[in-house]
Motif scaffolding. Sequence first.
Motif, PDB file in Angstrom:
ATOM      1  N   PHE A  13       0.839  -1.197   0.000  1.00  0.00           N
ATOM      2  CA  PHE A  13       0.000   0.000   0.000  1.00  0.00           C
ATOM      3  C   PHE A  13       0.872   1.245   0.000  1.00  0.00           C
ATOM      4  O   PHE A  13       0.657   2.179  -0.780  1.00  0.00           O
ATOM      5  CB  PHE A  13      -0.934  -0.010   1.221  1.00  0.00           C
ATOM      6  N   TRP A  14       1.876   1.296   0.858  1.00  0.00           N
ATOM      7  CA  TRP A  14       2.771   2.447   0.959  1.00  0.00           C
ATOM      8  C   TRP A  14       3.466   2.723  -0.377  1.00  0.00           C
ATOM      9  O   TRP A  14       3.572   3.882  -0.792  1.00  0.00           O
ATOM     10  CB  TRP A  14       3.787   2.216   2.064  1.00  0.00           C
ATOM     11  N   ASP A  15       3.903   1.686  -1.041  1.00  0.00           N
ATOM     12  CA  ASP A  15       4.586   1.865  -2.326  1.00  0.00           C
ATOM     13  C   ASP A  15       3.646   2.463  -3.375  1.00  0.00           C
ATOM     14  O   ASP A  15       4.046   3.330  -4.160  1.00  0.00           O
ATOM     15  CB  ASP A  15       5.174   0.546  -2.815  1.00  0.00           C
ATOM     16  N   ARG A  16       2.373   2.022  -3.388  1.00  0.00           N
ATOM     17  CA  ARG A  16       1.396   2.601  -4.320  1.00  0.00           C
ATOM     18  C   ARG A  16       1.131   4.067  -3.984  1.00  0.00           C
ATOM     19  O   ARG A  16       1.057   4.916  -4.871  1.00  0.00           O
ATOM     20  CB  ARG A  16       0.082   1.809  -4.287  1.00  0.00           C
ATOM     21  N   VAL A  17       0.999   4.354  -2.697  1.00  0.00           N
ATOM     22  CA  VAL A  17       0.706   5.711  -2.245  1.00  0.00           C
ATOM     23  C   VAL A  17       1.837   6.667  -2.624  1.00  0.00           C
ATOM     24  O   VAL A  17       1.597   7.738  -3.182  1.00  0.00           O
ATOM     25  CB  VAL A  17       0.458   5.722  -0.717  1.00  0.00           C
ATOM     26  N   THR A  18       3.062   6.306  -2.318  1.00  0.00           N
ATOM     27  CA  THR A  18       4.193   7.219  -2.538  1.00  0.00           C
ATOM     28  C   THR A  18       4.530   7.401  -4.015  1.00  0.00           C
ATOM     29  O   THR A  18       5.232   8.351  -4.359  1.00  0.00           O
ATOM     30  CB  THR A  18       5.444   6.762  -1.774  1.00  0.00           C
ATOM     31  N   ALA A  19       4.022   6.538  -4.863  1.00  0.00           N
ATOM     32  CA  ALA A  19       4.243   6.678  -6.310  1.00  0.00           C
ATOM     33  C   ALA A  19       3.041   7.312  -7.002  1.00  0.00           C
ATOM     34  O   ALA A  19       2.931   7.255  -8.221  1.00  0.00           O
ATOM     35  CB  ALA A  19       4.530   5.305  -6.915  1.00  0.00           C
ATOM     36  N   SER A  20       2.159   7.934  -6.221  1.00  0.00           N
ATOM     37  CA  SER A  20       0.917   8.481  -6.766  1.00  0.00           C
ATOM     38  C   SER A  20       0.841   9.985  -6.537  1.00  0.00           C
ATOM     39  O   SER A  20       1.779  10.601  -6.024  1.00  0.00           O
ATOM     40  CB  SER A  20      -0.275   7.791  -6.101  1.00  0.00           C
ATOM     41  N   THR A  21      -0.317  10.539  -6.840  1.00  0.00           N
ATOM     42  CA  THR A  21      -0.554  11.974  -6.655  1.00  0.00           C
ATOM     43  C   THR A  21      -1.357  12.289  -5.392  1.00  0.00           C
ATOM     44  O   THR A  21      -1.699  13.449  -5.167  1.00  0.00           O
ATOM     45  CB  THR A  21      -1.301  12.546  -7.880  1.00  0.00           C
ATOM     46  N   VAL A  22      -1.660  11.286  -4.564  1.00  0.00           N
ATOM     47  CA  VAL A  22      -2.387  11.549  -3.320  1.00  0.00           C
ATOM     48  C   VAL A  22      -1.431  12.137  -2.286  1.00  0.00           C
ATOM     49  O   VAL A  22      -0.224  11.938  -2.345  1.00  0.00           O
ATOM     50  CB  VAL A  22      -3.073  10.280  -2.761  1.00  0.00           C
ATOM     51  N   GLY A  23      -1.986  12.861  -1.319  1.00  0.00           N
ATOM     52  CA  GLY A  23      -1.191  13.296  -0.176  1.00  0.00           C
ATOM     53  C   GLY A  23      -0.947  12.106   0.719  1.00  0.00           C
ATOM     54  O   GLY A  23      -1.749  11.165   0.754  1.00  0.00           O
ATOM     55  N   PHE A  24       0.155  12.108   1.447  1.00  0.00           N
ATOM     56  CA  PHE A  24       0.450  10.941   2.271  1.00  0.00           C
ATOM     57  C   PHE A  24       1.366  11.270   3.439  1.00  0.00           C
ATOM     58  O   PHE A  24       2.069  12.283   3.449  1.00  0.00           O
ATOM     59  CB  PHE A  24       1.077   9.814   1.438  1.00  0.00           C
ATOM     60  N   SER A  25       1.342  10.382   4.416  1.00  0.00           N
ATOM     61  CA  SER A  25       2.256  10.418   5.546  1.00  0.00           C
ATOM     62  C   SER A  25       2.421   9.000   6.055  1.00  0.00           C
ATOM     63  O   SER A  25       1.464   8.224   6.072  1.00  0.00           O
ATOM     64  CB  SER A  25       1.693  11.313   6.667  1.00  0.00           C
ATOM     65  N   GLY A  26       3.622   8.677   6.465  1.00  0.00           N
ATOM     66  CA  GLY A  26       3.909   7.392   7.084  1.00  0.00           C
ATOM     67  C   GLY A  26       4.557   7.638   8.429  1.00  0.00           C
ATOM     68  O   GLY A  26       5.476   8.451   8.539  1.00  0.00           O
ATOM     69  N   ILE A  27       4.059   6.967   9.446  1.00  0.00           N
ATOM     70  CA  ILE A  27       4.589   7.139  10.799  1.00  0.00           C
ATOM     71  C   ILE A  27       4.934   5.772  11.367  1.00  0.00           C
ATOM     72  O   ILE A  27       4.169   4.823  11.227  1.00  0.00           O
ATOM     73  CB  ILE A  27       3.560   7.864  11.692  1.00  0.00           C
ATOM     74  N   ARG A  28       6.100   5.703  11.971  1.00  0.00           N
ATOM     75  CA  ARG A  28       6.607   4.485  12.642  1.00  0.00           C
ATOM     76  C   ARG A  28       6.685   3.285  11.683  1.00  0.00           C
ATOM     77  O   ARG A  28       6.535   2.144  12.092  1.00  0.00           O
ATOM     78  CB  ARG A  28       5.762   4.131  13.846  1.00  0.00           C
ATOM     79  N   LEU A  29       6.938   3.537  10.429  1.00  0.00           N
ATOM     80  CA  LEU A  29       7.009   2.449   9.446  1.00  0.00           C
ATOM     81  C   LEU A  29       8.151   1.488   9.731  1.00  0.00           C
ATOM     82  O   LEU A  29       8.109   0.338   9.295  1.00  0.00           O
ATOM     83  CB  LEU A  29       7.080   3.011   8.034  1.00  0.00           C
ATOM     84  N   ALA A  30       9.151   1.925  10.487  1.00  0.00           N
ATOM     85  CA  ALA A  30      10.238   1.015  10.864  1.00  0.00           C
ATOM     86  C   ALA A  30       9.701  -0.129  11.740  1.00  0.00           C
ATOM     87  O   ALA A  30      10.346  -1.180  11.845  1.00  0.00           O
ATOM     88  CB  ALA A  30      11.336   1.770  11.598  1.00  0.00           C
ATOM     89  N   ASN A  31       8.536   0.049  12.337  1.00  0.00           N
ATOM     90  CA  ASN A  31       7.925  -0.999  13.170  1.00  0.00           C
ATOM     91  C   ASN A  31       7.015  -1.936  12.387  1.00  0.00           C
ATOM     92  O   ASN A  31       6.419  -2.847  12.954  1.00  0.00           O
ATOM     93  CB  ASN A  31       7.116  -0.356  14.307  1.00  0.00           C
ATOM     94  N   ALA A  32       6.887  -1.709  11.093  1.00  0.00           N
ATOM     95  CA  ALA A  32       6.041  -2.556  10.250  1.00  0.00           C
ATOM     96  C   ALA A  32       6.710  -3.914  10.017  1.00  0.00           C
ATOM     97  O   ALA A  32       7.923  -4.061  10.201  1.00  0.00           O
ATOM     98  CB  ALA A  32       5.767  -1.874   8.917  1.00  0.00           C
ATOM     99  N   ALA A  33       5.912  -4.863   9.583  1.00  0.00           N
ATOM    100  CA  ALA A  33       6.456  -6.172   9.200  1.00  0.00           C
ATOM    101  C   ALA A  33       7.441  -5.960   8.037  1.00  0.00           C
ATOM    102  O   ALA A  33       7.337  -4.976   7.299  1.00  0.00           O
ATOM    103  CB  ALA A  33       5.312  -7.091   8.768  1.00  0.00           C
ATOM    104  N   PRO A  34       8.382  -6.882   7.869  1.00  0.00           N
ATOM    105  CA  PRO A  34       9.326  -6.735   6.758  1.00  0.00           C
ATOM    106  C   PRO A  34       8.591  -6.721   5.407  1.00  0.00           C
ATOM    107  O   PRO A  34       7.505  -7.283   5.275  1.00  0.00           O
ATOM    108  CB  PRO A  34      10.202  -7.984   6.866  1.00  0.00           C
ATOM    109  N   ARG A  35       9.231  -6.088   4.448  1.00  0.00           N
ATOM    110  CA  ARG A  35       8.667  -6.080   3.093  1.00  0.00           C
ATOM    111  C   ARG A  35       8.515  -7.510   2.597  1.00  0.00           C
ATOM    112  O   ARG A  35       9.387  -8.343   2.834  1.00  0.00           O
ATOM    113  CB  ARG A  35       9.571  -5.298   2.140  1.00  0.00           C
ATOM    114  N   PRO A  36       7.420  -7.792   1.878  1.00  0.00           N
ATOM    115  CA  PRO A  36       7.248  -9.163   1.356  1.00  0.00           C
ATOM    116  C   PRO A  36       8.250  -9.460   0.261  1.00  0.00           C
ATOM    117  O   PRO A  36       8.805  -8.595  -0.360  1.00  0.00           O
ATOM    118  CB  PRO A  36       5.812  -9.147   0.805  1.00  0.00           C
TER     119      PRO A  36
END
Length: 176
Positions: free
Chosen positions: A153-176
């Motif tokens: 989801f984050w990869d789709r968001v950051t490559a788009s024209t929507v506004g976005f913010s990510g917080i504490r993403l270092a605590n997310a599960a590893p990338r698949p």
Amino acid sequence: MRPGPGEVLHFSEDPTITVFTPHVAATARQPDALVWAVDAPRSPDYWFPRRCPRAMAWREPQTTAADADRILGAADRVHAVEYTWLPRLQSVRLYAYRLPAAPFAPIGDPVPHAHAARVPVRPLGPPEPVGDLLELHRAAGIELRLLDNVWPFWDRVTASTVGFSGIRLANAAPRP
């Protein structure tokens, strides 16, 4: 849970804070000691347990119809968290501290994402329990998505024209 006129908010799981003292946050991108707070538009970014990783997206004037349909669907704003955080999201006791806005200045360029003060700040009153975070999202019209892994989801968001913010993403599960 949003600040009133002349206020900013600080969200915390600690209901015993009597003064906010400037410090260098562990996740800070700048070396300055600051007290952090948020305004009304950014308050929903913090309707989560402190360490919970979240990816957030919203419509902006430059958002294309295709990106809005692909990422947001019918929602104007989407917050995405991983399923493993749902029990914590449902059980956390989160508090909002109302702080005077006067000592704070906006932080972020080109669009402010927070407010910071360089001096100690006393809350305007006792902390307020935020309550049911799922209900808070629902009442604000924010779609809360539960995902196995936040990274696609984050990869789709950051490559788009929507506004976005990510917080504490270092605590997310590893990338698949």
